[in-house]
Scaffold this active site. Structure first.
Site, short mmCIF file in Angstrom:
data_model
loop_
_atom_site.label_atom_id
_atom_site.label_comp_id
_atom_site.label_asym_id
_atom_site.label_seq_id
_atom_site.Cartn_x
_atom_site.Cartn_y
_atom_site.Cartn_z
CE LYS A 55 -4.00 -2.39 2.08
NZ LYS A 55 -4.55 -2.92 3.50
CD GLN A 99 -3.52 -4.79 6.48
OE1 GLN A 99 -3.29 -3.94 5.64
NE2 GLN A 99 -4.08 -6.00 5.74
CG ASP A 122 -9.70 -0.33 5.19
OD1 ASP A 122 -9.38 -0.37 3.94
OD2 ASP A 122 -8.65 -0.56 5.92
#
Ligand code: NAP
Length: 299
Positions: A55, A99, A122
Site C-alpha cells: 500500500k 490492517q 476502508d
C-alpha cells in the site's frame, strides 16, 4: 458456445491509478494539498506486513504521502486508541487504515469505531456502514466492494433491475457488496453457509459475486448462461508441478464456458482493492477540506 469475455481488473485498476495520480497532482498544484494515508500495523503477521508495504508503494506511485505505525502484538486498546486520536487530529493524514486481522486480544469493532469516519478509508466505521445501507449519499465505501462494482459497470454501466446473488456475508466483503448492488437498483439475494440449495439460487443470477474463500466451489452448473461472474475469492492451493497457486472461489475453466463475462484470479478483483483505497484517500482529502470530489469513477 463462445467463452466468456474476460474482465481485465489489472488493466482497469492501472487506468484508475493513472487518473488518481493526475487528480493527486492537481490537488497539490491547485490547492497545495498533499493527500496522506496512515497505516497501523499491529503485531508481526508476515502477510499483513506485505500488504502494508504494498500500500505504501502504491501511494508513492501516485503522489500520496504514506505514514506507517507499527505496534507490538500485546498493545492494549488504550494505546491504540491514543495513536488513532493523534492521527484523527493530524492534518497531514487524510486516511487511516488499521490492517486486519488484529491480534485476538483486540476487538476490531472497538478499534475501527475510534477512527474519524471522515478518515475511515476502508469504509468499516459504523457511520460509513450506515450511510452505505441508508439509501442516501454514501460516505467512504469499502475498497474491495467498490472495486467489484466498478468491474460490473465495465461490463454494463446500468445495473438496474438485474438479479444479483452475493455468495458470502462477511462484514468487509459480502455485506457491503450487497448494499452497493441494492443502491444500484439490483434485486439482491445473499447466500451464506446455512443457505439451502445455493446452486439453484445462483443459477437465477444475472450477476453472481463469489466471496466465500472456498476454492473452486462455484461450478458451471451454478451459473446462468450469459451471467456476469465476479470472483472475489483468493485461495492459496498447492498444485502438483506448479507449487503454490492462487485460485478463486469459482471453477474458472468450467465457468467461462457458461458465463457471459468473468474475472480471472489473479488479475480480477485483487488489483482493484488498492486502487480504490488510493481513490478513497483522495476523496477524504477533498471532502475534509470542503473541496469538490475529484472526477474519478467509483460507487
Ligand atoms: P470470511 O470472513 O471467511 O467470510 C466468508 C463468507 O462465506 C461467510 O459469510 C460464510 O458464511 C460464507 N460461506 C462459507 N462457505 C460457504 C458456502 N459453501 N456456501 C455459501 N457461503 C459460504 O471471508 P471474507 O473476508 O469475506 O473473504 C472471502 C474471500 O474473498 C476470501 O477468499 C478472501 O481471501 C477474499 N478477499 C479478496 C479480496 C480482494 O482484494 N480480492 C479482499 C478481501 C477478501 P457464514 O457467514 O454463514 O459463515
Amino acid at each position: 458456445m463462445a467463452q466468456a469475455r474476460l474482465i481485465d481488473g489489472k488493466g482497469i485498476a492501472a487506468s484508475l491509478r493513472q487518473r488518481i495520480g493526475a487528480a493527486a497532482a492537481s490537488l497539490r498544484e491547485r490547492d497545495g494539498v498533499v493527500a496522506g494515508l496512515a497505516a497501523i500495523l499491529v503485531g508481526d503477521d508476515p502477510a499483513s506486513d506485505v500488504y502494508v508495504r504494498g500500500k505504501a508503494r502504491a501511494c508513492d506511485a501516485v503522489g500520496i504521502a504514506s505514514f506507517e505505525y507499527r505496534l507490538p502484538a500485546n498493545v492494549g486498546i488504550a494505546a491504540i486508541g491514543e495513536l488513532i486520536g493523534k492521527l484523527n487530529a493530524d492534518d497531514r493524514v487524510d486516511g487511516i487504515l488499521v490492517q486486519l486481522p488484529l491480534p485476538r486480544t483486540l476487538d476490531p469493532h472497538l478499534v475501527v469505531a475510534a477512527l474519524d469516519p471522515a478518515k475511515d478509508v476502508d469504509g468499516f466505521h459504523p457511520i460509513n456502514i450506515g450511510r452505505l445501507w441508508g439509501g442516501g449519499e454514501p460516505g467512504l465505501v469499502p475498497c474491495t466492494p467498490d472495486g467489484v462494482l466498478m468491474l460490473l459497470r465495465s461490463v454494463s454501466p446500468d445495473l438496474s433491475g438485474a438479479d444479483a446473488v452475493v455468495l458470502g456475508r462477511s462484514q468487509i466483503v459480502g455485506r457491503p457488496i450487497a448494499g452497493l448492488l441494492l443502491a444500484a437498483d439490483c434485486t439482491v439475494t445473499i447466500v451464506h453457509s446455512r443457505t439451502r440449495d445455493s446452486a439453484a439460487i445462483c443459477r437465477r443470477a444475472d450477476i453472481l459475486i463469489a466471496a466465500i474463500g472456498r476454492p473452486a466451489t462455484v461450478g458451471a452448473d451454478w451459473i446462468k448462461p450469459g451471467a456476469t461472474v465476479i470472483d472475489v475469492g483468493i485461495n492459496r492451493l498447492a498444485v502438483p508441478e506448479r507449487g503454490m497457486t492462487l485460485v478463486g472461489d469459482v471453477d474458472f475453466e468450467a465457468a467461462r464456458q457458461v458465463a457471459g463475462a468473468i474475472t480471472p484470479v489473479p488479475g480480477g478483483v485483487g488489483p482493484m482493492t488498492i486502487a480504490c483505497l488510493l481513490r478513497n484517500t483522495l476523496l477524504a482529502a477533498c471532502r475534509r477540506r470542503g473541496l469538490p470530489d475529484p472526477d474519478l469513477p467509483g460507487a
